[in-house]
Design a protein around this motif. Sequence first.
Motif, PDB file in Angstrom:
ATOM      1  N   ASN A 135      55.539  58.471  27.108  1.00  0.00           N
ATOM      2  CA  ASN A 135      55.117  59.021  25.827  1.00  0.00           C
ATOM      3  C   ASN A 135      55.995  60.185  25.411  1.00  0.00           C
ATOM      4  O   ASN A 135      55.768  61.328  25.813  1.00  0.00           O
ATOM      5  CB  ASN A 135      53.654  59.471  25.914  1.00  0.00           C
ATOM      6  N   HIS A 136      57.018  59.881  24.634  1.00  0.00           N
ATOM      7  CA  HIS A 136      57.924  60.909  24.105  1.00  0.00           C
ATOM      8  C   HIS A 136      57.906  60.821  22.583  1.00  0.00           C
ATOM      9  O   HIS A 136      58.928  60.803  21.938  1.00  0.00           O
ATOM     10  CB  HIS A 136      59.322  60.699  24.673  1.00  0.00           C
ATOM     11  N   ARG A 137      56.700  60.698  22.055  1.00  0.00           N
ATOM     12  CA  ARG A 137      56.564  60.505  20.620  1.00  0.00           C
ATOM     13  C   ARG A 137      57.299  61.570  19.830  1.00  0.00           C
ATOM     14  O   ARG A 137      57.350  62.704  20.271  1.00  0.00           O
ATOM     15  CB  ARG A 137      55.093  60.464  20.220  1.00  0.00           C
TER      16      ARG A 137
ATOM     17  N   THR B 240      67.398  56.448  29.036  1.00  0.00           N
ATOM     18  CA  THR B 240      65.940  56.526  28.924  1.00  0.00           C
ATOM     19  C   THR B 240      65.477  56.416  27.481  1.00  0.00           C
ATOM     20  O   THR B 240      64.451  55.809  27.190  1.00  0.00           O
ATOM     21  CB  THR B 240      65.417  57.834  29.525  1.00  0.00           C
ATOM     22  N   HIS B 241      66.213  57.052  26.576  1.00  0.00           N
ATOM     23  CA  HIS B 241      65.901  56.977  25.139  1.00  0.00           C
ATOM     24  C   HIS B 241      67.125  57.455  24.379  1.00  0.00           C
ATOM     25  O   HIS B 241      68.113  57.889  24.985  1.00  0.00           O
ATOM     26  CB  HIS B 241      64.645  57.779  24.803  1.00  0.00           C
ATOM     27  N   LEU B 242      67.058  57.364  23.074  1.00  0.00           N
ATOM     28  CA  LEU B 242      68.275  57.561  22.286  1.00  0.00           C
ATOM     29  C   LEU B 242      68.379  58.936  21.647  1.00  0.00           C
ATOM     30  O   LEU B 242      69.151  59.117  20.706  1.00  0.00           O
ATOM     31  CB  LEU B 242      68.396  56.455  21.231  1.00  0.00           C
TER      32      LEU B 242
ATOM     33  N   SER C 213      69.973  62.458  21.228  1.00  0.00           N
ATOM     34  CA  SER C 213      71.389  62.752  21.442  1.00  0.00           C
ATOM     35  C   SER C 213      71.647  63.565  22.704  1.00  0.00           C
ATOM     36  O   SER C 213      72.735  63.465  23.280  1.00  0.00           O
ATOM     37  CB  SER C 213      71.958  63.480  20.226  1.00  0.00           C
ATOM     38  N   ASP C 214      70.680  64.374  23.159  1.00  0.00           N
ATOM     39  CA  ASP C 214      70.958  65.137  24.388  1.00  0.00           C
ATOM     40  C   ASP C 214      71.042  64.218  25.604  1.00  0.00           C
ATOM     41  O   ASP C 214      71.493  64.645  26.674  1.00  0.00           O
ATOM     42  CB  ASP C 214      69.939  66.268  24.608  1.00  0.00           C
ATOM     43  N   HIS C 215      70.672  62.946  25.452  1.00  0.00           N
ATOM     44  CA  HIS C 215      70.766  61.964  26.538  1.00  0.00           C
ATOM     45  C   HIS C 215      71.899  60.959  26.322  1.00  0.00           C
ATOM     46  O   HIS C 215      72.155  60.133  27.198  1.00  0.00           O
ATOM     47  CB  HIS C 215      69.446  61.195  26.687  1.00  0.00           C
ATOM     48  N   THR C 216      72.522  61.010  25.153  1.00  0.00           N
ATOM     49  CA  THR C 216      73.486  59.952  24.822  1.00  0.00           C
ATOM     50  C   THR C 216      74.813  60.467  24.269  1.00  0.00           C
ATOM     51  O   THR C 216      75.715  59.666  24.027  1.00  0.00           O
ATOM     52  CB  THR C 216      72.897  59.008  23.759  1.00  0.00           C
TER      53      THR C 216
HETATM   54 ZN   LIG Z   1      64.123  63.368  24.090  1.00  0.00          ZN
END
Ligand SMILES: [Zn+2]
Length: 405
Positions: free
Chosen positions: A264-266, A127-129, A131-134
Amino acid sequence: MCDVIGKAHELSRRQLLKQAGATAAVAAAGAAVPGAAFGRSTPGDNGAGQAITARAAGCRTQLVLLGVLGGPLLDTNMHGISSAVQVEDKIYVVDCGEGSWSQYRRAFAPESPYTQTLSQLRSVFLTHLHSDHTVDYNNLLVLGGPNGLSARAANPVQVYGPGERGSLPPVYPPGRPAPPVMAPQDPTPGIATTTTRIFEAYSSDLNDRMRDAGQPDPRTRILAHDIPLPASVIANANVDPAPDMQPISVYEDEVVKVSATLVNHRPTFPSFGFRFDTADGSIVFSGDTAPEKNLVELAKGADILVHEAIDPNWIASLFPNPNEPTAEAIIHHLLTAHTTIEQVGVVAQEAGVKTLVLNHINAGTSHGRWMQAKENFSGEVIVGEDLMRVGVGRRHRRSSEVIYR
Ligand SMILES: [Zn+2]
Ligand SMILES: [Zn+2]
Protein backbone atom coordinates in the motif's frame (compact mmCIF):
# COMPACT_ATOMS: atom_id res chain seq x y z
CA MET A 1 -2.69 -8.13 13.79
CA CYS A 2 -1.31 -5.03 15.38
CA ASP A 3 -3.15 -1.72 15.43
CA VAL A 4 -0.93 0.02 12.92
CA ILE A 5 -1.09 -2.47 10.05
CA GLY A 6 -3.74 -1.62 7.52
CA LYS A 7 -4.94 1.42 9.42
CA ALA A 8 -2.72 4.16 8.04
CA HIS A 9 -5.11 5.16 5.27
CA GLU A 10 -7.95 5.49 7.74
CA LEU A 11 -6.35 8.47 9.47
CA SER A 12 -8.26 11.68 8.94
CA ARG A 13 -6.61 14.81 7.67
CA ARG A 14 -7.25 16.40 11.05
CA GLN A 15 -5.41 13.55 12.77
CA LEU A 16 -2.53 13.87 10.34
CA LEU A 17 -2.17 17.58 10.87
CA LYS A 18 -2.47 17.14 14.61
CA GLN A 19 0.26 14.50 14.48
CA ALA A 20 2.44 16.67 12.29
CA GLY A 21 1.85 19.67 14.53
CA ALA A 22 2.76 17.67 17.61
CA THR A 23 5.96 16.36 16.12
CA ALA A 24 6.81 19.84 14.84
CA ALA A 25 6.59 21.11 18.38
CA VAL A 26 8.83 18.29 19.56
CA ALA A 27 11.31 18.89 16.76
CA ALA A 28 11.36 22.59 17.55
CA ALA A 29 12.42 21.67 21.05
CA GLY A 30 15.57 20.12 19.53
CA ALA A 31 17.31 18.24 22.29
CA ALA A 32 13.97 17.07 23.67
CA VAL A 33 13.90 14.39 20.93
CA PRO A 34 16.11 11.47 21.99
CA GLY A 35 18.80 11.02 19.38
CA ALA A 36 17.35 13.61 17.02
CA ALA A 37 19.93 15.66 15.17
CA PHE A 38 18.27 17.29 12.19
CA GLY A 39 20.70 18.73 9.71
CA ARG A 40 23.17 15.84 9.86
CA SER A 41 22.77 12.97 7.44
CA THR A 42 25.03 10.24 8.73
CA PRO A 43 22.86 7.42 10.02
CA GLY A 44 25.77 5.07 10.59
CA ASP A 45 28.56 7.24 11.91
CA ASN A 46 29.27 4.87 14.78
CA GLY A 47 31.12 2.15 12.86
CA ALA A 48 28.30 -0.37 13.18
CA GLY A 49 28.04 -0.73 9.42
CA GLN A 50 31.66 -1.79 9.01
CA ALA A 51 31.26 -4.53 11.60
CA ILE A 52 28.10 -5.84 9.93
CA THR A 53 29.79 -5.84 6.51
CA ALA A 54 32.78 -7.71 7.94
CA ARG A 55 30.41 -10.29 9.41
CA ALA A 56 29.01 -10.95 5.92
CA ALA A 57 32.37 -12.03 4.53
CA GLY A 58 32.23 -15.61 3.35
CA CYS A 59 28.46 -15.77 3.06
CA ARG A 60 27.46 -17.18 -0.30
CA THR A 61 24.26 -15.07 -0.29
CA GLN A 62 24.51 -11.41 0.69
CA LEU A 63 22.26 -8.38 0.81
CA VAL A 64 24.19 -5.42 -0.57
CA LEU A 65 22.79 -1.94 0.04
CA LEU A 66 23.84 0.26 -2.86
CA GLY A 67 21.98 3.36 -1.68
CA VAL A 68 19.64 3.82 1.27
CA LEU A 69 18.25 7.33 0.80
CA GLY A 70 14.50 7.51 0.28
CA GLY A 71 12.62 10.23 -1.55
CA PRO A 72 13.44 12.70 -4.30
CA LEU A 73 15.79 14.91 -2.24
CA LEU A 74 19.53 14.78 -2.96
CA ASP A 75 22.06 14.21 -0.20
CA THR A 76 25.83 14.36 0.15
CA ASN A 77 26.24 11.21 2.27
CA MET A 78 23.67 8.77 0.90
CA HIS A 79 22.86 7.63 -2.63
CA GLY A 80 19.34 7.00 -3.88
CA ILE A 81 17.46 3.86 -3.00
CA SER A 82 18.91 0.73 -4.61
CA SER A 83 19.80 -2.71 -3.26
CA ALA A 84 21.24 -5.95 -4.55
CA VAL A 85 21.11 -9.63 -3.73
CA GLN A 86 24.36 -11.42 -4.51
CA VAL A 87 24.37 -15.21 -4.74
CA GLU A 88 27.94 -16.32 -5.47
CA ASP A 89 28.77 -14.43 -8.66
CA LYS A 90 25.18 -13.70 -9.69
CA ILE A 91 23.70 -10.29 -8.92
CA TYR A 92 20.09 -9.12 -8.77
CA VAL A 93 19.24 -5.43 -8.30
CA VAL A 94 16.14 -4.03 -6.61
CA ASP A 95 15.32 -0.43 -7.56
CA CYS A 96 17.56 2.04 -9.37
CA GLY A 97 17.70 5.27 -7.41
CA GLU A 98 20.22 8.06 -7.91
CA GLY A 99 23.77 6.73 -8.30
CA SER A 100 22.83 3.05 -8.32
CA TRP A 101 25.14 1.97 -11.15
CA SER A 102 28.24 3.80 -9.96
CA GLN A 103 27.52 2.25 -6.56
CA TYR A 104 27.12 -1.12 -8.30
CA ARG A 105 30.61 -0.78 -9.74
CA ARG A 106 32.01 0.17 -6.32
CA ALA A 107 30.33 -2.85 -4.75
CA PHE A 108 30.94 -5.56 -7.34
CA ALA A 109 33.49 -4.57 -9.95
CA PRO A 110 35.79 -1.79 -8.73
CA GLU A 111 38.87 -3.22 -10.46
CA SER A 112 37.21 -4.77 -13.52
CA PRO A 113 37.67 -3.50 -17.04
CA TYR A 114 34.85 -1.05 -17.71
CA THR A 115 33.50 -3.33 -20.41
CA GLN A 116 32.83 -5.98 -17.75
CA THR A 117 31.17 -3.89 -15.03
CA LEU A 118 27.74 -5.40 -15.64
CA SER A 119 28.85 -8.90 -16.64
CA GLN A 120 27.33 -10.54 -13.55
CA LEU A 121 24.01 -8.67 -13.50
CA ARG A 122 21.18 -11.16 -13.91
CA SER A 123 17.95 -9.22 -13.35
CA VAL A 124 16.50 -5.94 -12.13
CA PHE A 125 13.32 -5.65 -10.07
CA LEU A 126 11.51 -2.32 -9.69
CA THR A 127 9.13 -2.00 -6.75
CA HIS A 128 7.23 0.95 -8.23
CA LEU A 129 7.73 3.77 -10.67
CA HIS A 130 8.42 6.70 -8.36
CA SER A 131 11.47 8.50 -9.70
CA ASP A 132 13.54 8.02 -6.53
CA HIS A 133 13.45 4.28 -7.40
CA THR A 134 13.93 4.56 -11.16
CA VAL A 135 15.94 7.67 -12.02
CA ASP A 136 19.08 5.61 -12.75
CA TYR A 137 17.15 2.99 -14.74
CA ASN A 138 17.76 5.14 -17.81
CA ASN A 139 21.50 4.88 -17.10
CA LEU A 140 21.25 1.09 -17.34
CA LEU A 141 19.36 1.34 -20.62
CA VAL A 142 21.63 3.90 -22.25
CA LEU A 143 25.04 3.28 -20.66
CA GLY A 144 24.63 -0.47 -20.08
CA GLY A 145 26.02 -1.48 -23.50
CA PRO A 146 29.50 0.03 -23.15
CA ASN A 147 29.65 -1.10 -19.49
CA GLY A 148 29.21 -4.80 -20.12
CA LEU A 149 25.88 -5.50 -21.78
CA SER A 150 27.07 -5.27 -25.40
CA ALA A 151 28.87 -8.60 -24.98
CA ARG A 152 25.73 -10.30 -23.69
CA ALA A 153 23.86 -11.16 -26.86
CA ALA A 154 22.87 -14.57 -25.49
CA ASN A 155 21.75 -13.50 -22.01
CA PRO A 156 20.09 -10.10 -21.84
CA VAL A 157 19.23 -8.51 -18.49
CA GLN A 158 15.64 -9.22 -17.51
CA VAL A 159 13.72 -6.36 -15.89
CA TYR A 160 10.51 -6.86 -13.91
CA GLY A 161 8.33 -4.00 -12.70
CA PRO A 162 4.85 -2.55 -12.41
CA GLY A 163 2.40 -2.59 -15.27
CA GLU A 164 0.16 0.31 -16.23
CA ARG A 165 -1.71 2.12 -13.46
CA GLY A 166 -4.79 2.40 -15.63
CA SER A 167 -5.99 5.82 -14.46
CA LEU A 168 -4.61 9.04 -13.09
CA PRO A 169 -4.49 9.40 -9.30
CA PRO A 170 -6.98 11.82 -7.75
CA VAL A 171 -5.99 15.39 -6.97
CA TYR A 172 -5.26 15.97 -3.31
CA PRO A 173 -6.60 17.71 -1.25
CA PRO A 174 -10.05 17.20 -2.81
CA GLY A 175 -11.23 20.35 -4.52
CA ARG A 176 -7.78 21.63 -5.48
CA PRO A 177 -7.75 22.60 -9.21
CA ALA A 178 -6.37 19.76 -11.33
CA PRO A 179 -2.87 20.38 -12.72
CA PRO A 180 -2.09 19.83 -16.42
CA VAL A 181 -1.58 16.19 -17.47
CA MET A 182 1.82 15.00 -18.69
CA ALA A 183 1.55 12.87 -21.85
CA PRO A 184 -2.27 12.81 -21.85
CA GLN A 185 -2.34 10.17 -24.62
CA ASP A 186 -0.87 7.63 -22.16
CA PRO A 187 -0.20 9.26 -18.78
CA THR A 188 0.43 6.22 -16.54
CA PRO A 189 2.57 3.69 -18.45
CA GLY A 190 4.06 0.55 -16.92
CA ILE A 191 7.72 -0.45 -17.05
CA ALA A 192 7.58 -2.05 -20.51
CA THR A 193 6.22 1.10 -22.17
CA THR A 194 8.43 3.32 -20.00
CA THR A 195 11.47 1.38 -21.22
CA THR A 196 10.48 1.87 -24.86
CA ARG A 197 9.99 5.59 -24.28
CA ILE A 198 13.39 6.01 -22.60
CA PHE A 199 15.10 4.30 -25.53
CA GLU A 200 13.21 6.60 -27.90
CA ALA A 201 14.13 9.69 -25.87
CA TYR A 202 17.80 8.77 -26.35
CA SER A 203 17.41 7.85 -30.04
CA SER A 204 19.85 10.54 -31.20
CA ASP A 205 22.62 9.08 -29.04
CA LEU A 206 21.73 5.43 -29.55
CA ASN A 207 21.46 5.69 -33.34
CA ASP A 208 24.81 7.46 -33.34
CA ARG A 209 26.50 4.72 -31.31
CA MET A 210 24.96 1.87 -33.33
CA ARG A 211 25.90 3.43 -36.68
CA ASP A 212 29.25 5.03 -35.84
CA ALA A 213 30.68 2.94 -32.97
CA GLY A 214 29.34 -0.52 -33.80
CA GLN A 215 27.31 -0.84 -30.61
CA PRO A 216 24.55 -3.48 -30.72
CA ASP A 217 20.91 -2.50 -30.41
CA PRO A 218 20.44 -1.97 -26.63
CA ARG A 219 16.86 -3.21 -26.96
CA THR A 220 18.34 -6.69 -27.44
CA ARG A 221 20.35 -6.50 -24.20
CA ILE A 222 17.62 -5.42 -21.75
CA LEU A 223 14.14 -6.91 -21.78
CA ALA A 224 11.47 -5.26 -19.62
CA HIS A 225 8.39 -7.09 -18.37
CA ASP A 226 5.25 -5.77 -16.71
CA ILE A 227 4.52 -8.03 -13.73
CA PRO A 228 1.08 -9.49 -14.46
CA LEU A 229 -1.46 -9.55 -11.66
CA PRO A 230 -3.64 -12.67 -11.45
CA ALA A 231 -7.24 -12.20 -12.52
CA SER A 232 -8.25 -13.16 -8.99
CA VAL A 233 -6.63 -10.00 -7.58
CA ILE A 234 -9.20 -7.26 -7.97
CA ALA A 235 -7.31 -4.06 -7.26
CA ASN A 236 -8.67 -0.57 -7.83
CA ALA A 237 -5.81 1.91 -7.86
CA ASN A 238 -7.97 4.72 -6.44
CA VAL A 239 -9.88 2.64 -3.88
CA ASP A 240 -7.70 -0.16 -2.55
CA PRO A 241 -4.31 -0.51 -4.24
CA ALA A 242 -3.34 -3.52 -2.10
CA PRO A 243 -6.23 -5.93 -1.62
CA ASP A 244 -5.44 -9.07 0.36
CA MET A 245 -3.61 -11.55 -1.87
CA GLN A 246 -1.22 -14.45 -1.85
CA PRO A 247 2.33 -13.84 -3.12
CA ILE A 248 2.83 -14.40 -6.84
CA SER A 249 5.84 -15.92 -8.56
CA VAL A 250 7.83 -13.45 -10.67
CA TYR A 251 11.18 -15.04 -11.53
CA GLU A 252 13.18 -18.20 -10.97
CA ASP A 253 16.60 -19.48 -12.00
CA GLU A 254 19.09 -22.03 -10.68
CA VAL A 255 19.94 -20.07 -7.49
CA VAL A 256 17.03 -17.77 -6.67
CA LYS A 257 13.27 -17.69 -6.66
CA VAL A 258 11.56 -14.27 -6.57
CA SER A 259 7.97 -13.68 -5.53
CA ALA A 260 5.97 -10.48 -5.10
CA THR A 261 2.92 -8.99 -3.48
CA LEU A 262 1.04 -5.71 -3.71
CA VAL A 263 1.81 -3.17 -0.99
CA ASN A 264 0.00 0.00 0.00
CA HIS A 265 1.89 3.00 -1.34
CA ARG A 266 -1.16 4.92 -2.42
CA PRO A 267 -1.75 6.54 -4.78
CA THR A 268 1.10 4.76 -6.57
CA PHE A 269 -0.11 1.54 -8.20
CA PRO A 270 0.98 -1.14 -8.69
CA SER A 271 3.59 -1.07 -5.90
CA PHE A 272 5.34 -4.32 -5.06
CA GLY A 273 7.31 -5.93 -2.27
CA PHE A 274 9.70 -8.72 -3.36
CA ARG A 275 10.94 -11.88 -1.67
CA PHE A 276 14.15 -13.65 -2.69
CA ASP A 277 14.51 -17.28 -1.60
CA THR A 278 17.89 -18.95 -2.01
CA ALA A 279 19.48 -22.14 -0.68
CA ASP A 280 21.01 -20.01 2.09
CA GLY A 281 17.89 -18.18 3.24
CA SER A 282 15.46 -15.46 2.33
CA ILE A 283 15.54 -11.68 1.90
CA VAL A 284 12.37 -9.57 1.60
CA PHE A 285 12.13 -6.00 0.32
CA SER A 286 9.14 -3.92 1.38
CA GLY A 287 9.41 -1.32 -1.36
CA ASP A 288 7.60 1.85 -0.34
CA THR A 289 4.57 1.08 1.77
CA ALA A 290 2.48 1.90 4.76
CA PRO A 291 2.29 -0.99 7.27
CA GLU A 292 0.80 -3.70 5.07
CA LYS A 293 -0.70 -7.14 5.72
CA ASN A 294 0.34 -8.49 2.32
CA LEU A 295 3.93 -7.58 3.10
CA VAL A 296 3.75 -9.33 6.48
CA GLU A 297 2.47 -12.42 4.67
CA LEU A 298 5.27 -12.22 2.08
CA ALA A 299 7.90 -11.82 4.81
CA LYS A 300 6.73 -14.62 7.13
CA GLY A 301 9.76 -16.29 8.65
CA ALA A 302 12.29 -14.53 6.40
CA ASP A 303 15.90 -14.19 7.48
CA ILE A 304 16.07 -10.51 6.51
CA LEU A 305 13.32 -7.94 6.04
CA VAL A 306 14.60 -4.82 4.29
CA HIS A 307 11.93 -2.31 5.14
CA GLU A 308 11.51 1.37 4.42
CA ALA A 309 11.26 3.73 7.38
CA ILE A 310 10.55 7.39 7.90
CA ASP A 311 10.98 9.62 10.94
CA PRO A 312 7.79 11.61 11.63
CA ASN A 313 9.85 14.17 13.54
CA TRP A 314 11.81 14.81 10.36
CA ILE A 315 8.57 15.28 8.40
CA ALA A 316 7.40 17.82 10.93
CA SER A 317 10.72 19.65 10.76
CA LEU A 318 10.20 20.17 7.01
CA PHE A 319 6.81 21.79 7.39
CA PRO A 320 6.53 24.53 10.00
CA ASN A 321 3.14 25.45 8.49
CA PRO A 322 1.37 22.08 8.04
CA ASN A 323 -1.99 23.74 7.29
CA GLU A 324 -0.70 25.24 4.03
CA PRO A 325 -2.34 23.16 1.22
CA THR A 326 0.86 21.99 -0.48
CA ALA A 327 2.43 21.07 2.86
CA GLU A 328 -0.77 19.30 3.85
CA ALA A 329 -0.69 17.20 0.67
CA ILE A 330 2.93 16.15 1.14
CA ILE A 331 2.45 15.38 4.83
CA HIS A 332 -0.61 13.31 3.94
CA HIS A 333 1.45 11.25 1.48
CA LEU A 334 4.42 10.81 3.80
CA LEU A 335 2.31 9.66 6.74
CA THR A 336 -0.16 7.43 4.89
CA ALA A 337 2.07 5.84 2.23
CA HIS A 338 5.16 5.14 4.35
CA THR A 339 6.05 3.40 7.62
CA THR A 340 7.29 5.27 10.68
CA ILE A 341 10.10 4.20 12.99
CA GLU A 342 7.49 3.27 15.57
CA GLN A 343 5.49 1.16 13.07
CA VAL A 344 8.30 -0.71 11.31
CA GLY A 345 9.30 -2.79 14.35
CA VAL A 346 5.70 -3.93 14.72
CA VAL A 347 5.65 -5.10 11.10
CA ALA A 348 8.89 -7.06 11.55
CA GLN A 349 7.63 -8.61 14.78
CA GLU A 350 4.37 -9.65 13.13
CA ALA A 351 6.25 -11.23 10.21
CA GLY A 352 8.56 -13.11 12.58
CA VAL A 353 11.75 -12.23 10.70
CA LYS A 354 15.20 -12.63 12.23
CA THR A 355 16.73 -9.33 11.13
CA LEU A 356 15.17 -5.99 10.21
CA VAL A 357 17.26 -3.76 7.95
CA LEU A 358 16.03 -0.18 7.65
CA ASN A 359 16.44 1.44 4.25
CA HIS A 360 14.76 4.19 2.23
CA ILE A 361 15.51 6.37 5.22
CA ASN A 362 15.50 10.16 5.38
CA ALA A 363 18.59 12.26 5.93
CA GLY A 364 19.16 14.06 9.18
CA THR A 365 17.91 11.46 11.65
CA SER A 366 20.50 9.99 14.00
CA HIS A 367 21.46 6.33 14.32
CA GLY A 368 20.06 6.30 17.84
CA ARG A 369 16.67 7.57 16.72
CA TRP A 370 16.43 4.90 13.95
CA MET A 371 17.34 2.20 16.46
CA GLN A 372 14.16 3.03 18.38
CA ALA A 373 12.53 0.61 15.92
CA LYS A 374 13.95 -2.01 18.30
CA GLU A 375 11.36 -1.06 20.91
CA ASN A 376 8.70 -3.00 18.98
CA PHE A 377 10.83 -5.87 17.62
CA SER A 378 12.59 -8.71 19.42
CA GLY A 379 15.05 -9.49 16.59
CA GLU A 380 18.12 -7.67 15.31
CA VAL A 381 17.75 -4.14 13.89
CA ILE A 382 20.31 -2.82 11.40
CA VAL A 383 20.26 0.78 10.17
CA GLY A 384 21.13 0.60 6.49
CA GLU A 385 24.16 2.39 5.06
CA ASP A 386 25.42 2.74 1.50
CA LEU A 387 27.60 -0.26 0.52
CA MET A 388 26.75 -2.21 3.68
CA ARG A 389 26.63 -6.00 3.27
CA VAL A 390 24.50 -8.34 5.36
CA GLY A 391 25.14 -12.06 5.07
CA VAL A 392 22.49 -14.76 4.85
CA GLY A 393 23.06 -18.32 6.02
CA ARG A 394 26.34 -20.01 6.79
CA ARG A 395 29.74 -18.48 6.11
CA HIS A 396 32.08 -20.32 3.76
CA ARG A 397 35.82 -19.78 3.58
CA ARG A 398 35.62 -21.31 0.16
CA SER A 399 32.47 -22.37 -1.60
CA SER A 400 32.86 -25.95 -0.31
CA GLU A 401 34.01 -25.22 3.25
CA VAL A 402 31.67 -24.15 6.03
CA ILE A 403 33.41 -22.23 8.84
CA TYR A 404 30.46 -21.62 11.13
CA ARG A 405 26.72 -21.66 11.35
ZN1 LIG B 1 7.51 5.81 -3.60
ZN1 LIG C 1 10.60 6.06 -2.47
